[in-house]
Design a protein around this motif. Structure first.
Motif, short mmCIF file in Angstrom:
data_model
loop_
_atom_site.label_atom_id
_atom_site.label_comp_id
_atom_site.label_asym_id
_atom_site.label_seq_id
_atom_site.Cartn_x
_atom_site.Cartn_y
_atom_site.Cartn_z
N UNK A 175 -14.86 35.65 53.67
CA UNK A 175 -15.50 35.17 54.90
C UNK A 175 -15.17 36.12 56.06
N UNK A 176 -13.91 36.54 56.14
CA UNK A 176 -13.49 37.39 57.26
C UNK A 176 -14.06 38.81 57.13
N UNK A 177 -14.24 39.25 55.88
CA UNK A 177 -14.82 40.58 55.64
C UNK A 177 -16.23 40.66 56.24
N UNK A 178 -16.97 39.56 56.08
CA UNK A 178 -18.32 39.52 56.64
C UNK A 178 -18.31 39.49 58.17
N UNK A 179 -17.13 39.31 58.74
CA UNK A 179 -17.03 39.28 60.20
C UNK A 179 -16.11 40.38 60.72
N UNK A 180 -16.13 41.52 60.03
CA UNK A 180 -15.49 42.72 60.58
C UNK A 180 -14.02 42.93 60.26
N UNK A 181 -13.49 42.27 59.24
CA UNK A 181 -12.08 42.44 58.92
C UNK A 181 -11.85 43.06 57.54
N UNK A 182 -11.03 44.12 57.48
CA UNK A 182 -10.46 44.60 56.22
C UNK A 182 -9.12 43.91 56.03
N UNK A 183 -8.65 43.87 54.77
CA UNK A 183 -7.32 43.27 54.56
C UNK A 183 -6.26 44.37 54.60
N UNK A 184 -5.04 43.96 54.95
CA UNK A 184 -3.92 44.90 54.96
C UNK A 184 -2.68 44.25 54.32
N UNK A 185 -1.81 45.11 53.77
CA UNK A 185 -0.56 44.59 53.21
C UNK A 185 0.59 44.75 54.21
N UNK A 186 0.26 45.25 55.40
CA UNK A 186 1.30 45.51 56.41
C UNK A 186 0.99 44.67 57.66
N UNK A 187 1.78 43.60 57.86
CA UNK A 187 1.44 42.70 58.97
C UNK A 187 1.65 43.34 60.33
N UNK A 188 2.45 44.43 60.37
CA UNK A 188 2.68 45.06 61.67
C UNK A 188 1.41 45.74 62.18
N UNK A 189 0.48 46.04 61.27
CA UNK A 189 -0.76 46.70 61.72
C UNK A 189 -1.91 45.71 61.79
N UNK A 190 -1.62 44.40 61.61
CA UNK A 190 -2.70 43.41 61.55
C UNK A 190 -3.11 42.91 62.94
#
Ligand code: SAH
Ligand code: SF4
Ligand code: F3S
Length: 487
Positions: A55-70
């Motif tokens: 759902x978030x991908x369709x709204x401009x989000x990639x996933x990350x494994x590093x929360x400091x860059x989220x």
């Protein structure tokens, strides 16, 4: 920041084994924003996080494994035992530091704790911007948008229809070989100890055609195994009429049919003989002979059943509102052995020290374990959950030390049984599906046999996703070791 990453391992060690945590993998498709999800609890939650990522991908989000860059952090939470909630609270307090360094960051609590605590979570945990329950994930992009403008949001609406059937999950942490498919949501059983009916809402089944389509697409992408997920897969029921009343034309109504779990299992097994099919969880009151016979008919349906007993004593089972007794359960096990044989894997969940449980009733649980010879169990001591029938009506009167001692006895019994069951496999040749690198050594791979046991083999030019014939040469109570005899 390093400290926080290390701390998560510490929290994990303290927790019961089944309350694992999964973190989103890095997926860069050039989107402008980054989403980090940490998932706690059961496979259902891990599977939901894949829907959330989609759902978030369709709204401009990639996933990350590093929360400091989220830009956005979601914790997909579990309420099943008090400890599970404490783990999330500790984690939230660690994120305070991250948020103070990056005030733009949006932090959302999703899942069962969100549903159970609702607005209260916003009051209790000041850093949280969003509280979103398991049926409201389509609203996430909107709520995140509002949070970015400084407005905190709560959506814990539980639906009678939502199944997310049309959403194609982003496979997080995927080995590219095994995947989960949710086939139903919610639970109507009301076991007296359990919070799930309150956090997940009413039971509803997903359209079988969308399930088969998802399985086929996974197979076409190279996946070799799917696990069909539901709190109680044996009560899967789909009738086109019921689900689509409003939209059906006359012609379609005439075609409508009722599909039960055994039918669905067969439909998925027929996708391809090289696609393994597993399922979880089976409720002892509902598992039918048709399901067992369907398993027998198809080699690619794995011979493994997770059949949680909870207690071996009929009085305790009645208090738990499990709606079966000791004899009924043993009869189901007899049927499994009769139709699928002695090698079919059977595992269980156990609760030690439920309300009013006596010493001799606890002994009944141990003797039940001996009778069934479980391959594996998830074992817990009883943890009272607010709002459940047990919390309202029954005294939580077994002292903690006694709960813990009984649990220890159950764990020791299970370790002996697991070792015995594993020793039976030594010398046998079994087909395993290679799933990945062994944790211990790069020269070894791990796979699973049909009965869901982990088998370690030398790498020998094998690849993840291969089916191989393996002779079992050794074992511990947790693992089998083998040599490859044929590819
Ligand atoms: N739907 C599954 C169980 C889902 S919850 C079933 O019916 O079998 C997973 C397990 O957590 C349960 O089987 C039970 O053993 C355990 N559990 C649930 N509530 C609990 C509680 N209040 N205290 C301790 N263990 C609990
Ligand atoms: Fe909880 Fe019982 Fe439903 Fe399982 S079947 S989720 S234990 S209420
Ligand atoms: Fe936990 Fe909710 Fe699953 S309470 S076990 S995450 S359904």
């Amino acid at each position: 920041m390093e400290n926080i990453i290390k701390d998560i391992d510490i929290i994990r060690d303290e927790e019961e084994k089944s309350c694992d945590v999964a973190i989103t993998a890095e997926e860069s498709t050039g989107k402008t924003k980054k989403l980090y999800i940490e998932s706690y609890g059961c496979q259902m939650n891990f599977s939901d996080s894949e829907i959330v990522a989609s759902i978030m991908k369709d709204h401009g989000f990639d996933t990350t494994s590093d929360f400091t860059s989220a830009d956005v952090i979601f914790l997909n939470t579990c309420s099943i035992r008090e400890k599970a909630e404490q783990t999330v609270r500790k984690r939230l307090s660690q994120f305070n530091q991250v948020k103070s360094e990056n005030p733009e960051l949006t932090i959302g609590v999703l899942g069962c704790m969100a549903e159970r605590l609702k607005e209260k979570l916003l009051e209790e945990e000041k850093l949280v911007d969003l509280v979103v329950g398991p049926d409201a994930y389509r609203d996430l992009p909107n709520l995140v948008g509002q949070a970015e403008e400084g407005n905190k949001g709560v959506n814990t609406f539980l639906s009678r229809e939502e199944t997310y059937a049309d959403i194609s999950p982003v496979r997080l942490n995927s080995n590219g070989v095994t995947a989960f498919i949710s086939i139903m949501r919610g639970c109507d059983n009301m076991c007296s100890f359990c919070v799930v009916p309150f956090t997940r809402g009413r039971e509803r089944s997903r359209d079988p055609h969308s399930i088969v389509k998802e399985a086929r697409e996974l197979f076409e992408k190279g996946y070799k195994e799917v696990t069909l997920l539901g709190q109680n897969v044996d009560s899967y029921k789909w009738s086109a009429e019921e689900n689509n009343k409003a939209r059906l034309t006359k012609k379609e109504t005439a075609l409508s049919e009722v599909i039960h779990f055994s039918d669905l299992l067969e439909m998925v097994a027929l996708v391809d003989p090289k696609l393994r099919v597993r399922f979880s969880t089976s409720h002892p009151k509902d598992i039918t002979d048709e399901v067992l016979l369907t398993m027998k008919r198809h080699d690619n349906i794995c011979k493994y059943i997770h059949l949680p007993v909870q207690s071996g004593n009929s009085r305790v089972l009645a208090l738990m509102n499990r709606t079966y007794d000791r004899d009924w359960y043993l009869d189901r096990v007899r049927k499994i052995r009769e139709i699928l044989g002695e090698d079919c894997g059977i595992s269980s969940d156990m609760i030690a020290g439920f309300c009013t449980e006596t010493e001799s009733e606890h002994q009944d649980t141990l003797s039940m374990m001996d009778l069934v010879q479980y391959d594996f169990s998830y074992m817990f001591y009883y943890s009272e959950r607010p709002g459940t029938l047990a919390a309202k009506k029954l005294p939580d009167d077994v002292p903690l030390e006694i709960k813990k001692r009984r649990l220890q006895e159950i764990i020791e019994k299970q370790n002996q049984l697991s070792l015995m069951r594993n020793q039976r496999d030594i010398g046998r040749v079994q087909e395993i599906l290679i799933e990945g690198q062994s944790k211990r050594s790069a020269a070894q791979l791990k796979g699973r046999n049909s009965a869901n046991k982990v088998v370690i083999v030398p790498s020998q030019g094998l690849a993840v996703g291969d089916y191989v014939q393996v002779r079992i040469t050794d074992c511990s109570s947790a693992t089998l070791f083998g040599e490859v005899i044929d590819r």
